[in-house]
Motif scaffolding. Structure first.
Motif, PDB file in Angstrom:
ATOM      1  N   PHE A   1       0.830  -1.202   0.000  1.00  0.00           N
ATOM      2  CA  PHE A   1       0.000   0.000   0.000  1.00  0.00           C
ATOM      3  C   PHE A   1       0.870   1.259   0.000  1.00  0.00           C
ATOM      4  O   PHE A   1       0.640   2.206  -0.778  1.00  0.00           O
ATOM      5  CB  PHE A   1      -0.914  -0.033   1.224  1.00  0.00           C
ATOM      6  N   ILE A   2       1.894   1.288   0.848  1.00  0.00           N
ATOM      7  CA  ILE A   2       2.780   2.451   0.938  1.00  0.00           C
ATOM      8  C   ILE A   2       3.582   2.603  -0.350  1.00  0.00           C
ATOM      9  O   ILE A   2       3.736   3.714  -0.893  1.00  0.00           O
ATOM     10  CB  ILE A   2       3.710   2.313   2.145  1.00  0.00           C
ATOM     11  N   GLY A   3       4.109   1.496  -0.870  1.00  0.00           N
ATOM     12  CA  GLY A   3       4.858   1.564  -2.122  1.00  0.00           C
ATOM     13  C   GLY A   3       4.002   1.996  -3.286  1.00  0.00           C
ATOM     14  O   GLY A   3       4.461   2.719  -4.181  1.00  0.00           O
ATOM     15  N   PHE A   4       2.740   1.578  -3.281  1.00  0.00           N
ATOM     16  CA  PHE A   4       1.807   1.998  -4.329  1.00  0.00           C
ATOM     17  C   PHE A   4       1.618   3.512  -4.301  1.00  0.00           C
ATOM     18  O   PHE A   4       1.644   4.178  -5.341  1.00  0.00           O
ATOM     19  CB  PHE A   4       0.469   1.285  -4.129  1.00  0.00           C
ATOM     20  N   ILE A   5       1.441   4.089  -3.105  1.00  0.00           N
ATOM     21  CA  ILE A   5       1.250   5.535  -2.980  1.00  0.00           C
ATOM     22  C   ILE A   5       2.503   6.279  -3.433  1.00  0.00           C
ATOM     23  O   ILE A   5       2.433   7.257  -4.195  1.00  0.00           O
ATOM     24  CB  ILE A   5       0.888   5.897  -1.526  1.00  0.00           C
ATOM     25  N   PHE A   6       3.658   5.821  -2.970  1.00  0.00           N
ATOM     26  CA  PHE A   6       4.913   6.477  -3.303  1.00  0.00           C
ATOM     27  C   PHE A   6       5.125   6.522  -4.811  1.00  0.00           C
ATOM     28  O   PHE A   6       5.281   7.595  -5.408  1.00  0.00           O
ATOM     29  CB  PHE A   6       6.071   5.724  -2.633  1.00  0.00           C
ATOM     30  N   MET A   7       5.142   5.356  -5.422  1.00  0.00           N
ATOM     31  CA  MET A   7       5.463   5.273  -6.839  1.00  0.00           C
ATOM     32  C   MET A   7       4.352   5.890  -7.689  1.00  0.00           C
ATOM     33  O   MET A   7       4.626   6.599  -8.665  1.00  0.00           O
ATOM     34  CB  MET A   7       5.672   3.818  -7.236  1.00  0.00           C
ATOM     35  N   GLY A   8       3.083   5.642  -7.323  1.00  0.00           N
ATOM     36  CA  GLY A   8       1.972   6.166  -8.105  1.00  0.00           C
ATOM     37  C   GLY A   8       1.936   7.682  -8.133  1.00  0.00           C
ATOM     38  O   GLY A   8       1.698   8.299  -9.179  1.00  0.00           O
ATOM     39  N   PHE A   9       2.200   8.336  -6.993  1.00  0.00           N
ATOM     40  CA  PHE A   9       2.144   9.795  -6.916  1.00  0.00           C
ATOM     41  C   PHE A   9       3.210  10.426  -7.806  1.00  0.00           C
ATOM     42  O   PHE A   9       2.915  11.305  -8.635  1.00  0.00           O
ATOM     43  CB  PHE A   9       2.317  10.241  -5.465  1.00  0.00           C
ATOM     44  N   PHE A  10       4.446   9.991  -7.662  1.00  0.00           N
ATOM     45  CA  PHE A  10       5.527  10.590  -8.448  1.00  0.00           C
ATOM     46  C   PHE A  10       5.433  10.219  -9.921  1.00  0.00           C
ATOM     47  O   PHE A  10       5.759  11.034 -10.792  1.00  0.00           O
ATOM     48  CB  PHE A  10       6.877  10.173  -7.878  1.00  0.00           C
ATOM     49  N   PHE A  11       4.960   9.016 -10.223  1.00  0.00           N
ATOM     50  CA  PHE A  11       4.821   8.626 -11.620  1.00  0.00           C
ATOM     51  C   PHE A  11       3.740   9.447 -12.307  1.00  0.00           C
ATOM     52  O   PHE A  11       3.909   9.865 -13.455  1.00  0.00           O
ATOM     53  CB  PHE A  11       4.492   7.136 -11.710  1.00  0.00           C
ATOM     54  N   TYR A  12       2.623   9.712 -11.610  1.00  0.00           N
ATOM     55  CA  TYR A  12       1.545  10.501 -12.213  1.00  0.00           C
ATOM     56  C   TYR A  12       2.025  11.923 -12.502  1.00  0.00           C
ATOM     57  O   TYR A  12       1.703  12.494 -13.556  1.00  0.00           O
ATOM     58  CB  TYR A  12       0.334  10.541 -11.287  1.00  0.00           C
ATOM     59  N   ILE A  13       2.798  12.516 -11.595  1.00  0.00           N
ATOM     60  CA  ILE A  13       3.329  13.860 -11.840  1.00  0.00           C
ATOM     61  C   ILE A  13       4.249  13.853 -13.049  1.00  0.00           C
ATOM     62  O   ILE A  13       4.162  14.727 -13.928  1.00  0.00           O
ATOM     63  CB  ILE A  13       4.076  14.362 -10.585  1.00  0.00           C
ATOM     64  N   MET A  14       5.123  12.864 -13.132  1.00  0.00           N
ATOM     65  CA  MET A  14       6.082  12.812 -14.233  1.00  0.00           C
ATOM     66  C   MET A  14       5.378  12.621 -15.571  1.00  0.00           C
ATOM     67  O   MET A  14       5.659  13.349 -16.536  1.00  0.00           O
ATOM     68  CB  MET A  14       7.069  11.666 -13.991  1.00  0.00           C
ATOM     69  N   ILE A  15       4.454  11.672 -15.645  1.00  0.00           N
ATOM     70  CA  ILE A  15       3.822  11.371 -16.932  1.00  0.00           C
ATOM     71  C   ILE A  15       2.891  12.500 -17.363  1.00  0.00           C
ATOM     72  O   ILE A  15       2.692  12.735 -18.558  1.00  0.00           O
ATOM     73  CB  ILE A  15       3.071  10.013 -16.847  1.00  0.00           C
ATOM     74  N   THR A  16       2.319  13.236 -16.408  1.00  0.00           N
ATOM     75  CA  THR A  16       1.437  14.357 -16.757  1.00  0.00           C
ATOM     76  C   THR A  16       2.237  15.548 -17.275  1.00  0.00           C
ATOM     77  O   THR A  16       1.822  16.219 -18.229  1.00  0.00           O
ATOM     78  CB  THR A  16       0.603  14.765 -15.543  1.00  0.00           C
ATOM     79  N   ARG A  17       3.380  15.811 -16.678  1.00  0.00           N
ATOM     80  CA  ARG A  17       4.174  16.973 -17.082  1.00  0.00           C
ATOM     81  C   ARG A  17       4.954  16.727 -18.370  1.00  0.00           C
ATOM     82  O   ARG A  17       5.259  17.683 -19.095  1.00  0.00           O
ATOM     83  CB  ARG A  17       5.142  17.361 -15.967  1.00  0.00           C
ATOM     84  N   LEU A  18       5.268  15.467 -18.648  1.00  0.00           N
ATOM     85  CA  LEU A  18       6.146  15.181 -19.782  1.00  0.00           C
ATOM     86  C   LEU A  18       5.415  14.680 -21.021  1.00  0.00           C
ATOM     87  O   LEU A  18       5.985  14.726 -22.118  1.00  0.00           O
ATOM     88  CB  LEU A  18       7.216  14.154 -19.374  1.00  0.00           C
ATOM     89  N   THR A  19       4.197  14.184 -20.882  1.00  0.00           N
ATOM     90  CA  THR A  19       3.497  13.588 -22.031  1.00  0.00           C
ATOM     91  C   THR A  19       2.090  14.153 -22.151  1.00  0.00           C
ATOM     92  O   THR A  19       1.494  14.577 -21.154  1.00  0.00           O
ATOM     93  CB  THR A  19       3.416  12.059 -21.886  1.00  0.00           C
ATOM     94  N   PRO A  20       1.523  14.143 -23.357  1.00  0.00           N
ATOM     95  CA  PRO A  20       0.145  14.612 -23.559  1.00  0.00           C
ATOM     96  C   PRO A  20      -0.879  13.478 -23.513  1.00  0.00           C
ATOM     97  O   PRO A  20      -1.959  13.596 -24.087  1.00  0.00           O
ATOM     98  CB  PRO A  20       0.210  15.243 -24.952  1.00  0.00           C
ATOM     99  N   ILE A  21      -0.551  12.382 -22.848  1.00  0.00           N
ATOM    100  CA  ILE A  21      -1.454  11.222 -22.813  1.00  0.00           C
ATOM    101  C   ILE A  21      -2.756  11.608 -22.129  1.00  0.00           C
ATOM    102  O   ILE A  21      -2.769  12.359 -21.145  1.00  0.00           O
ATOM    103  CB  ILE A  21      -0.781  10.045 -22.088  1.00  0.00           C
ATOM    104  N   GLU A  22      -3.876  11.073 -22.620  1.00  0.00           N
ATOM    105  CA  GLU A  22      -5.178  11.401 -22.044  1.00  0.00           C
ATOM    106  C   GLU A  22      -5.318  10.804 -20.645  1.00  0.00           C
ATOM    107  O   GLU A  22      -4.578   9.900 -20.235  1.00  0.00           O
ATOM    108  CB  GLU A  22      -6.309  10.909 -22.947  1.00  0.00           C
TER     109      GLU A  22
END
Length: 558
Positions: A310-331
């Motif tokens: 659960f903790i690892g999911f929050i950690f990785m999911g939060f930072f990955f969502y920021i990275m993919i949103t700022r760097l890509t135009p994926i819907e």
């Protein structure tokens, strides 16, 4: 509109045929506009001590046009859901008129009011240099997912009828418009109220100066030297009304601009309109997240590996969502799926790291940082987050990080308490996020504001005020009950047990060596895995073989 032709005078009947609507100063009037039938509005018996009027008209989401004349020109008309015009009265003028119409195919329900001001009152928008109207009392609003921005034209000092207006930018002393101040107000509609009747009723509380100061929240005061633009955090699906009061501190007089409203969403959108708060993908994601979080809230410390996932999911999911949103135009839907995959990988990685290396301090650092991130988010969710000093990104993120790091440092001597507190607060808050995807609640903006700031650099200048109404109190009570119950249950149940489970890899290695050396252990006689699999395949193969015919058998020798 039905008219009894036998009971009306010739003058009234003539006005009705021409589409004339009579107004009174300071009185609201509801009206319905239709596309083929423009209406003429008229105001009579204007007092001689009135120097200018502001007429304003409002609708929920359909545009209305207001004009000085039948001919629509950009400099003499305005079109929108919240529009107004300023009438500078001539000497001896006691009547004025204007024209109303809509280009929408459907009938538009409106509420309108004319307001009067004297020569001592400042004139909203009288020093306009940006917008089309010569004198523009309107507030212009634009929004996106992150922020809602309002802009307005500077005001000027009032003056008598028949005299020239004071110059806007020749002098900058106390005898000019530079002494004026602007108070920006914010008013929240009831949560989950998208009705037209509700909006038009609450707009009446934001039109006149006394009602605005009594009912709304003053967010900021601007001077004439400040930029006439203010940003707020967008609250999708939540109705908000904004207004600006211009105040003359020398004469202690004031006037109100035309209020403007928004829901930070579109009523005409084919998908994800105002009536649907969340996408299907959002509801599925946060519902599953809440199920896991609720389990962690009550059983996280007992099921240590599940909590680490659960903790690892929050950690990785939060930072990955920021990275993919700022760097890509994926819907959005694709981003959410990829975030779920990346979060799962992060959770599995943290569990695998614990199983192989068994470094408790590393795992508890991750647990403590998640709780620290949450406590830091709660801190900036309060009015503290609107302080001017935190509009600087460096100051904000350094302060935010220090608070987040301070939590695991404080609890370094009592790791079990830190772990159980994290399970209780974070696990129960996941339920709040799930509720927000079905029913609006301001509590979701505890973490959403931080995510917005990480994704959008312009969000640093936005005020993050949110309403706190009945729904929020109920959800806050449920959240608190879940957190306290989960923490209390785990504290009582884990009291006499070891602080944390032993190193899994050492246990597995010790157990394997014990089975190899102890021949009395029944597991010692269990064949290797390869032989067991081969035996199972042989049995399955025999099921499909034909039975051999019985031949000559040798009798037993006695």
């Amino acid at each position: 509109m039905a008219v009894d032709l036998l009971n009306v005078s010739d003058e009234s009947f003539s006005r009705w045929l021409r589409g004339i609507i009579e107004f009174s100063v300071g009185k609201f009037r509801y009206l319905e506009l239709n596309r083929p039938f423009p209406e003429e509005a008229i105001l009579r018996h204007i007092s001689s001590n009135v120097t200018f009027l502001i007429f304003q008209i409002h609708s929920q989401h359909q545009n209305t046009t207001i004009s000085f004349s039948n001919t629509l020109l950009p400099s003499t008309s305005g079109t929108g859901t919240d529009k107004g015009l300023v009438f500078i009265l001539r000497p001896e003028q006691s009547m004025c008129s204007w024209y109303l119409e809509t280009l929408d195919a459907e009938p538009v329900q409106n509420v309108a009011i004319p307001l009067s001001y004297s020569e001592r009152d400042p004139i909203p928008g009288a020093c306009n240099l940006e917008f089309d109207l010569d004198i523009d009392p309107n507030i212009y609003l634009a929004y996106d997912f992150f922020e809602t921005t309002i802009k307005f034209a500077p005001a000027n000092l009032g003056y008598e009828r028949g005299t020239d207006p004071p110059p806007c930018d020749i002098r900058t002393g106390q005898d000019s418009r530079w002494r004026l101040q602007y108070d920006v107000y914010q008013y929240f509609l009831p949560e989950n109220d998208l009705t037209e009747e509700g909006l038009l009723k609450h707009l009446q509380r934001m039109a006149e100066v006394p009602q605005v100061t009594a009912n709304a929240i003053k967010v900021v005061t601007l001077t004439a030297n400040d930029k006439t633009s203010v940003s707020f955090s967008s609250l999708r699906g939540q109705g908000v009304i904004y207004n600006v009061i211009v105040w003359d501190p020398f004469l202690n007089t004031s006037a109100a601009y035309v209020p403007v409203h928004t829901y930070a969403c579109s009523f005409e959108a084919a998908e994800s309109d105002c009536s649907s708060l969340g996408r299907v993908s959002t509801k599925v994601f946060f519902t599953l997240f809440a199920v896991l979080g609720l389990f962690i809230c009550f059983f996280g410390h007992r099921f240590w590996k599940t909590e680490l996932f659960f903790i690892g999911f929050i950690f990785m999911g939060f930072f990955f969502y920021i990275m993919i949103t700022r760097l890509t135009p994926i819907e959005y839907d694709v981003r959410l799926i990829l975030t779920a995959i990346a979060g799962s990988i992060g959770g599995i990685f943290l569990v695998a790291a614990w199983w192989r290396f068994g470094i408790l301090m590393l795992c508890m650092l991750c647990v403590g940082l998640v709780l620290g991130f949450f406590i830091s988010s709660v801190t900036f969710f309060t009015p503290l987050g609107n302080l001017t000093v935190f509009r600087n990104d460096d100051v904000f993120w350094v302060t935010f990080s220090c608070i987040a790091i301070l939590i695991p440092v404080i609890f370094m001597g009592c790791l079990r308490i830190l772990n159980i507190l994290t399970c209780g607060f974070i696990g129960s808050y996941s339920v709040v996020l799930a509720v927000d995807s079905y029913l609006y609640t301001s509590l979701s903006y505890i973490t959403l504001n931080v995510l917005k700031r990480a994704l959008n650099t312009h969000f640093r200048g936005a005020f993050t005020n949110v309403p706190f109404q009945t729904n929020d109190f109920i959800i806050l009570a449920v959240w608190g009950m879940l957190a306290v119950s989960g923490i209390t249950l785990q504290m009582r149940r884990e009291g006499g047990r070891p602080l944390f489970p032993p190193h899994p890899y050492k246990l597995w290695k010790r157990e394997r060596e014990r089975r190899v050396t102890n021949i009395l252990d029944p597991s010692y006689h269990i064949p290797p895995l390869r032989e067991r699999l081969y035996g199972q395949l042989t049995q399955i193969r025999e099921l499909f073989q034909k039975e051999q015919p019985a031949g000559e058998r040798t009798p037993l020798l006695l």
